[in-house]
Enzyme design. Structure first.
Site, short mmCIF file in Angstrom:
data_model
loop_
_atom_site.label_atom_id
_atom_site.label_comp_id
_atom_site.label_asym_id
_atom_site.label_seq_id
_atom_site.Cartn_x
_atom_site.Cartn_y
_atom_site.Cartn_z
N HIS A 1 0.83 -1.19 0.00
CA HIS A 1 0.00 0.00 0.00
C HIS A 1 0.87 1.25 0.00
CE1 HIS A 1 -3.15 -2.85 1.29
NE2 HIS A 1 -4.00 -1.97 0.81
N LYS B 1 -0.41 4.64 4.64
CA LYS B 1 -1.24 3.64 5.34
C LYS B 1 -0.51 3.18 6.60
CE LYS B 1 -3.93 -0.60 4.66
NZ LYS B 1 -5.16 0.04 5.16
#
Length: 226
Positions: A133, A137
């Site tokens: 990600h 995140k």
């Protein structure tokens, strides 16, 4: 997510958005024909068939309570809810149809089914879940990786996790099964965040009119699914 839901719903003739709810008082009451309400005004929202909630844990409770009070379906992708809120979901499912999920991608729902089937078909193989990600995140492994891990567990595998945070990756999940001399990889790559809003709208359509109960995205992937 709220903006994506409004934009995609506006292009779908099978859907009518009767209200949008914001944390604070809206600067404009009606935008593109959709009435906007502050969270504190939510009890005065018009009648609706399904509520879609992508908020914060603090906003989760009043939306769920309103759905239970009105007997309407509830769809939520709010993450970080605690044990008491999970218990509230279980209680609400006795009265209304609902879906709470960490990921509303229809592709991920299919991936989860494939992972469970692969785990059951490949006993004794190593199972590794690698998720990637964007750098902002915070949680790791991702909620989606943990959901895929649950599918692997149901199939009899013991998943291990690895996480990568780099650049602006929207979301990639690879589930790898490794045996002696061979390897199977199941991969999902998200290239546009609209997939999550589109999936939530699909779930909302499929959930409307169903009996009370808790439904997964996997339960509702195919139109007319049981």
């Amino acid at each position: 997510m709220g903006q994506a839901l409004l934009r995609l719903a506006a292009d779908d003739p099978s859907l009518q958005v009767v209200a949008a709810v914001l944390r604070k008082a809206p600067a404009q009451r009606v935008i593109d024909g959709v009435p906007h309400f502050a969270a504190s005004e939510m009890p005065g929202a018009p009648e609706f068939d399904v509520a879609i909630d992508f908020s914060l844990p603090a906003g989760f409770d009043p939306v769920l309570a309103l759905c239970v009070d009105r007997g309407t379906a509830f769809v939520s992708g709010t993450t970080g809810i605690d044990a008491a809120q999970q218990a509230a979901l279980a209680a609400a499912a006795q009265r209304i149809p609902l879906t709470w999920a960490t990921n509303f991608s229809l592709g991920v729902a299919v991936l989860a089914e494939l992972v469970e089937r692969a785990a059951a078909s490949l006993p004794g193989w190593d199972c590794d879940i690698v998720e990637s990600h964007h750098v902002h995140k915070k949680d790791a492994p991702s909620g989606t990786a943990l959901t895929l891990g649950e599918s692997a567990l149901h199939g009899g595998a013991e998943p291990r996790y690895a996480s990568l945070r780099a650049g602006d990756i929207i979301g990639e999940h690879m589930v790898q099964f490794t045996g002696l001399g061979e390897r199977v990889e199941l991969v999902h790559r998200a290239t546009n965040r609209d997939i999550f809003a589109r999936g939530a709208l699909h779930v909302a359509r499929e959930l409307h009119g169903r009996a009370a109960g808790r439904y997964s995205v996997r339960d509702l992937v195919a139109p007319g699914a049981n």
